[in-house]
Design a protein around this motif. Sequence first.
Motif, PDB file in Angstrom:
ATOM      1  N   LYS A   8      -2.013   7.981   0.581  1.00 20.33           N
ATOM      2  CA  LYS A   8      -2.005   8.313   2.008  1.00 20.33           C
ATOM      3  C   LYS A   8      -1.832   7.057   2.867  1.00 20.33           C
ATOM      4  CE  LYS A   8      -4.841  12.417   1.412  1.00 20.33           C
ATOM      5  NZ  LYS A   8      -6.153  13.029   1.588  1.00 20.33           N
ATOM      6  N   LYS A   9      -2.059   5.885   2.263  1.00 17.53           N
ATOM      7  CA  LYS A   9      -1.948   4.626   2.993  1.00 17.53           C
ATOM      8  C   LYS A   9      -0.515   4.093   3.034  1.00 17.53           C
ATOM      9  CE  LYS A   9      -6.602   3.149   1.749  1.00 17.53           C
ATOM     10  NZ  LYS A   9      -7.394   2.104   1.090  1.00 17.53           N
ATOM     11  N   VAL A  10       0.394   4.751   2.323  1.00 21.46           N
ATOM     12  CA  VAL A  10       1.785   4.304   2.274  1.00 21.46           C
ATOM     13  C   VAL A  10       2.716   5.449   2.618  1.00 21.46           C
ATOM     14  CG1 VAL A  10       1.316   2.541   0.529  1.00 21.46           C
ATOM     15  CG2 VAL A  10       1.997   4.811  -0.192  1.00 21.46           C
ATOM     16  N   LYS A  11       3.940   5.112   2.948  1.00 18.91           N
ATOM     17  CA  LYS A  11       4.953   6.142   3.188  1.00 18.91           C
ATOM     18  C   LYS A  11       5.625   6.434   1.854  1.00 18.91           C
ATOM     19  CE  LYS A  11       5.640   4.956   7.903  1.00 18.91           C
ATOM     20  NZ  LYS A  11       6.446   5.010   9.057  1.00 18.91           N
ATOM     21  N   ASN A  12       5.647   7.683   1.478  1.00 16.29           N
ATOM     22  CA  ASN A  12       6.251   8.088   0.214  1.00 16.29           C
ATOM     23  C   ASN A  12       7.625   8.688   0.463  1.00 16.29           C
ATOM     24  OD1 ASN A  12       3.980   7.733  -1.759  1.00 16.29           O
ATOM     25  ND2 ASN A  12       2.972   9.077  -0.283  1.00 16.29           N
ATOM     26  N   ILE A  13       8.583   8.202  -0.275  1.00 17.21           N
ATOM     27  CA  ILE A  13       9.933   8.761  -0.229  1.00 17.21           C
ATOM     28  C   ILE A  13      10.283   9.144  -1.664  1.00 17.21           C
ATOM     29  CG2 ILE A  13      12.358   8.325   0.248  1.00 17.21           C
ATOM     30  CD1 ILE A  13      11.370   6.193   2.269  1.00 17.21           C
ATOM     31  N   VAL A  35      10.604   6.432 -12.017  1.00 19.23           N
ATOM     32  CA  VAL A  35      10.474   5.060 -11.533  1.00 19.23           C
ATOM     33  C   VAL A  35       9.798   5.090 -10.166  1.00 19.23           C
ATOM     34  CG1 VAL A  35      12.756   4.978 -10.476  1.00 19.23           C
ATOM     35  CG2 VAL A  35      11.671   2.860 -11.174  1.00 19.23           C
ATOM     36  N   VAL A  36       8.894   4.132  -9.960  1.00 18.52           N
ATOM     37  CA  VAL A  36       8.244   3.955  -8.656  1.00 18.52           C
ATOM     38  C   VAL A  36       8.563   2.539  -8.211  1.00 18.52           C
ATOM     39  CG1 VAL A  36       6.069   3.869  -7.386  1.00 18.52           C
ATOM     40  CG2 VAL A  36       6.371   5.551  -9.212  1.00 18.52           C
ATOM     41  N   ALA A  37       9.190   2.442  -7.047  1.00 20.51           N
ATOM     42  CA  ALA A  37       9.522   1.136  -6.479  1.00 20.51           C
ATOM     43  C   ALA A  37       8.742   0.981  -5.179  1.00 20.51           C
ATOM     44  CB  ALA A  37      11.022   1.044  -6.222  1.00 20.51           C
ATOM     45  N   PHE A  38       8.057  -0.121  -5.043  1.00 20.87           N
ATOM     46  CA  PHE A  38       7.322  -0.423  -3.815  1.00 20.87           C
ATOM     47  C   PHE A  38       8.212  -1.294  -2.946  1.00 20.87           C
ATOM     48  CE2 PHE A  38       4.101   0.544  -6.944  1.00 20.87           C
ATOM     49  CZ  PHE A  38       3.262   1.395  -6.243  1.00 20.87           C
ATOM     50  N   ILE A  39       8.416  -0.870  -1.713  1.00 21.89           N
ATOM     51  CA  ILE A  39       9.292  -1.551  -0.777  1.00 21.89           C
ATOM     52  C   ILE A  39       8.441  -2.145   0.342  1.00 21.89           C
ATOM     53  CG2 ILE A  39      11.323  -1.284   0.706  1.00 21.89           C
ATOM     54  CD1 ILE A  39      11.816  -0.481  -2.254  1.00 21.89           C
ATOM     55  N   ASP A  40       8.663  -3.411   0.667  1.00 23.66           N
ATOM     56  CA  ASP A  40       7.863  -4.034   1.725  1.00 23.66           C
ATOM     57  C   ASP A  40       8.377  -3.630   3.108  1.00 23.66           C
ATOM     58  OD1 ASP A  40      10.060  -5.677   2.381  1.00 23.66           O
ATOM     59  OD2 ASP A  40       9.225  -7.444   1.385  1.00 23.66           O
ATOM     60  N   LYS A  41       7.709  -4.121   4.138  1.00 24.81           N
ATOM     61  CA  LYS A  41       8.056  -3.726   5.508  1.00 24.81           C
ATOM     62  C   LYS A  41       9.438  -4.206   5.933  1.00 24.81           C
ATOM     63  CE  LYS A  41       5.498  -7.635   7.353  1.00 24.81           C
ATOM     64  NZ  LYS A  41       4.330  -8.046   8.088  1.00 24.81           N
ATOM     65  N   ASN A  42      10.013  -5.153   5.177  1.00 21.09           N
ATOM     66  CA  ASN A  42      11.358  -5.647   5.478  1.00 21.09           C
ATOM     67  C   ASN A  42      12.435  -4.940   4.663  1.00 21.09           C
ATOM     68  OD1 ASN A  42      10.442  -7.692   7.336  1.00 21.09           O
ATOM     69  ND2 ASN A  42       9.675  -8.790   5.545  1.00 21.09           N
ATOM     70  N   GLU A  65      -2.747  -1.072  -5.206  1.00 16.56           N
ATOM     71  CA  GLU A  65      -3.603  -1.986  -4.428  1.00 16.56           C
ATOM     72  C   GLU A  65      -2.893  -3.325  -4.205  1.00 16.56           C
ATOM     73  OE1 GLU A  65      -6.318  -1.294  -2.823  1.00 16.56           O
ATOM     74  OE2 GLU A  65      -6.579   0.719  -3.620  1.00 16.56           O
ATOM     75  N   LYS A  66      -2.189  -3.824  -5.228  1.00 18.18           N
ATOM     76  CA  LYS A  66      -1.456  -5.077  -5.057  1.00 18.18           C
ATOM     77  C   LYS A  66      -0.376  -4.919  -3.995  1.00 18.18           C
ATOM     78  CE  LYS A  66      -2.111  -6.829  -9.731  1.00 18.18           C
ATOM     79  NZ  LYS A  66      -1.448  -7.154 -11.020  1.00 18.18           N
ATOM     80  N   ALA A  67       0.326  -3.773  -4.006  1.00 20.47           N
ATOM     81  CA  ALA A  67       1.371  -3.522  -3.015  1.00 20.47           C
ATOM     82  C   ALA A  67       0.774  -3.441  -1.614  1.00 20.47           C
ATOM     83  CB  ALA A  67       2.117  -2.235  -3.358  1.00 20.47           C
ATOM     84  N   LEU A  68      -0.339  -2.782  -1.486  1.00 24.20           N
ATOM     85  CA  LEU A  68      -0.984  -2.639  -0.179  1.00 24.20           C
ATOM     86  C   LEU A  68      -1.508  -3.971   0.348  1.00 24.20           C
ATOM     87  CD1 LEU A  68      -2.860   0.715  -0.784  1.00 24.20           C
ATOM     88  CD2 LEU A  68      -1.032   0.338   0.859  1.00 24.20           C
ATOM     89  N   ALA A  69      -1.835  -4.883  -0.538  1.00 27.01           N
ATOM     90  CA  ALA A  69      -2.392  -6.186  -0.135  1.00 27.01           C
ATOM     91  C   ALA A  69      -1.319  -7.137   0.384  1.00 27.01           C
ATOM     92  CB  ALA A  69      -3.123  -6.824  -1.309  1.00 27.01           C
ATOM     93  N   ARG A  70      -0.065  -6.817   0.161  1.00 27.33           N
ATOM     94  CA  ARG A  70       1.021  -7.720   0.592  1.00 27.33           C
ATOM     95  C   ARG A  70       1.451  -7.455   2.008  1.00 27.33           C
ATOM     96  NH1 ARG A  70       4.927  -8.304  -4.646  1.00 27.33           N
ATOM     97  NH2 ARG A  70       3.317  -8.975  -6.051  1.00 27.33           N
TER      98      ARG A  70
END
Length: 70
Positions: A8-13, A35-42, A65-70
């Motif tokens: 819920k803390k991230v946008k899921n596509i 596959v799950v890819a984490f995309i940063d704000k850029n 958690e690592k993705a959310l911490a960045r």
Amino acid sequence: AKVSERSKKVKNIKVDLTKGDKEIEGKFKIQGLPVVAFIDKNGKEMEDLRVTGFLKADEFIKIMEKALAR
């Protein structure tokens, strides 16, 4: 439940690649599913956090958690 709470803390596509999409597969160099890819704000993938295949919930949460911490 823990994974869904944190998601819920991230946008899921979600993209269905079971029938193939050469553009997405090429851009993200997808070798297998799921596959799950984490995309940063850029808009850049955090390649070191990519998940291909299935993980146990506690392992996946650590990566989230690592993705959310960045």
